[in-house]
Structures are given as structure tokens and as C-alpha cells.
Design a protein around this motif. Structure first.
Motif: not given
Length: 328
Positions: A222-233
Motif C-alpha cells: 500500500e505504501m509503495s502504491r501511494l508513494a509512486v502515485a504521488m511521484g515517489g519511488e
């Protein structure tokens, strides 16, 4: 290092005091702890103790203490070690005292509830003429102040600045890894608090270690999906701020968030101050961000609904276990 750097830590709570202590232990730089409670600051100066939050720890002789914000005028690095929801107010209060070249480091692990913004974005708005970064990762204050080995991540948009600041703040027992991904570092730091509450619920409801391991793994997704969606890695979240911090806080009663989850499951809130539990604030914001970015975050959403009183724990567990089967 020819000239000593001047580091000031704002916030005399457990984590702020611990950070100031570990920075001062190195003796290479001049370190000052800046607080607003005159009585507390004077007591620490005299006793070199902060027994209320760091029992048994003797603070280093090299550490300086003050309540005078004018000291910020000579600071090279300023670490804001106040709760996430107080970061904006603190930044605005201390802004007039900052030197023009001061680098700002947030040591909060959360998302501003009022705006739904990451703390570095809040600081960039409040302090537009300063570079703001985020320090996050696994480390309890008592271990940090006690000189036990700890590693964290420090993220700035400018990776070179991240490396330079990490070098200044790192020491023999405190290793800081530089990152150019402030989004990933902060999403990992904030959401691990929400997931630590979920881990505490698993503990309090006596669901077993296997359930907690599954929750950590799926929570990391879940953390990974949100981070990527917000422009993170995604890789950032699999590092110190994210997986590392979640493993620590999701398995220890030293974590306020974990203890709060246990209290939710057991219905016993003795000695629990919800105002100090960052995950309580971050859960609803994370749920709203998930909706805004179209990201599936069933565990975080369930925690948010439990905290808001919209869902009971038994129903939350049933809902999670009866979700449609998907691939991992």
C-alpha cells in the motif's frame, strides 16, 4: 572539518532531545537544543537529564541548551523535531530568526491533516527561501540517545544537498543515508504509523504473528502504491523509511502507534495520549489521498474507519479477509 558547523534542534521532546544528544556526542560540531519550556531547559542544563522521556540517559556535556530563538541566526542546519501537526506553526514562529543560508530538516513522521500535504511541502511554503528535507527511519529515541547503532534516511529534492547534510549529521552510532526522494521517504514515515496501529490491533486481538507478518507485507505494498502515485519511488519505501520503520514500530510496545492499536483492540486506553499518536492524524489523510490518487489501500482505509468510529474491529477484519482474491 576546519570550521565547526552549528546545528540547532528545535523541540525538547524525546526525539528532539535524542537527536541533539547524538549530534553533540560526536563533538565535531556545535549543537544546541532549543526549547520553549524555560524550566525544562534549565533543568536539563543543570542535570544533563530528561528523565520524563529519556530515563537513565545522561546527555553529553557538549550539548548546549537555550530558549532564545535568536540563536538560530548562526545555525547552518536546523532540525525541526516537533510533531507533524505543529511543523507549520513552528516554522512560521521561528522564520524571522533563521539565517538566510540555514538548511531545514523535518524530523516529523506524518502528513499535515488540515491540508493533506507532506511536511516538506508545508515547510517550503512557510519558509520559501530555505531548502527543506525530511529525516525518517527506524529509531526509538531511547536507543538513539543511548548511542546504539541506528540508520535513517534524509531526503531533499537536491540529492547533493542531501549528501552534504547527511555527512554533517551522521556519526559513529548514527548513520544517515542520503536520498533524492522526499515523497517516498515521507510517505514511508507517515504510513508506517498507520500500519503500526493496525499491527497493534492484531496484537491486542491476539490474531497471531502470522497475521502481523501478512499485514506488514501487504501494508508495504500500500505504501509503495501511494508513494509512486504521488511521484515517489517504490524502492525508497522498501528501505529505511518505510519497511525498516514499519518492522520496528509494528512489533514493539515502545511505539506509541503500536500501543494505541493494542488499546483499540483491548478497549483499555490507560496511559495513552492520543494527541501524541501521529498515526491517528495520518490515517484519515492517507485514506483521502488514496481516494484522490485512485490507489487501493484497504488496510489504511480500514484503520481510518476504525479510528473515526465508522467501523468496528471485527467487521474490519472480516472485510479485509473477504476481499476479492487478486494476484500479488
Amino acid at each position: 572539518m576546519n570550521e565547526k558547523k552549528k546545528t540547532i534542534v528545535i523541540g525538547s521532546g524525546a526525539f528532539g532531545t535524542a537527536l541533539a544528544a547524538v549530534f553533540a556526542h560526536e563533538g565535531e560540531d556545535k549543537v544546541t537544543l532549543l526549547g520553549r519550556n524555560a524550566g525544562l531547559i534549565e533543568a536539563m542544563r543543570e542535570s544533563r537529564r530528561h528523565e520524563a522521556v529519556l530515563p537513565g540517559i545522561t546527555l553529553p556535556e557538549a550539548l548546549n541548551y537555550t530558549i532564545d530563538p535568536s540563536i538560530l541566526g548562526v545555525a547552518d542546519t536546523v532540525v525541526l523535531a516537533v510533531p507533524a501537526q505543529a511543523q507549520r506553526a513552528a516554522a512560521l514562529y521561528y522564520a524571522p530568526y533563521l539565517s538566510k543560508d540555514a538548511v531545514i530538516v523535518s524530523a516529523a513522521k506524518g502528513i499535515e491533516r488540515a491540508s493533506g500535504r507532506l511536511i516538506t511541502d508545508v515547510l517550503n511554503e512557510a519558509l520559501p527561501h530555505h531548502h527543506a528535507g525530511a529525516l525518517s527511519g527506524p529509531g526509538f529515541a531511547i536507543d538513539l540517545a543511548g548511542g546504539k547503532p541506528i540508520a535513517m534516511a534524509l531526503a531533499f529534492r537536491d540529492r547533493t544537498l542531501a549528501r552534504e547534510t547527511a555527512t554533517i549529521l551522521s556519526g559513529r552510532t548514527f548513520r544517515i543515508y542520503a536520498s533524492g526522494d522526499p515523497v517516498g521517504v515521507q510517505i514511508g514515515g507517515a504510513l508506517k504509523n498507520v500500519l503500526a496501529i493496525a499491527c497493534g490491533i492484531v496484537e491486542g486481538a491476539e490474531l497471531g504473528e502470522s497475521a502481523r507478518a501478512a499485514l506488514i507485507a501487504r501494508g508495504l505494498a500500500e505504501m509503495s502504491r501511494l508513494a509512486v502515485a504521488m511521484g515517489g519511488e517504490a524502492e525508497t519505501v522498501r528501505g529505511l523509511s518505510g519497511l525498516g520503520d514499519l518492522v520496528l514500530t509494528g512489533s514493539s510496545r515502545q511505539s506509541r502507534n503500536f500501543r494505541y492499536g493494542v488499546a483499540l483492540a483491548e478497549g483499555n486506553f490507560d496511559n495513552i495520549n492520543a494527541a501524541l499518536v501521529e498515526g491517528v492524524y495520518s490515517a484519515s489523510v492517507a485514506s483521502e489521498l488514496a481516494g484522490s490518487y485512485g490507489v487501493q489501500m484497504p488496510i489504511s482505509n480500514a484503520v481510518a474507519r476504525v479510528l473515526d468510529g465508522k467501523l468496528g474491529i471485527p467487521q474490519a477484519l472480516e472485510d479485509l479477509m473477504t476481499r476479492p482474491i487478486t494476484t500479488e
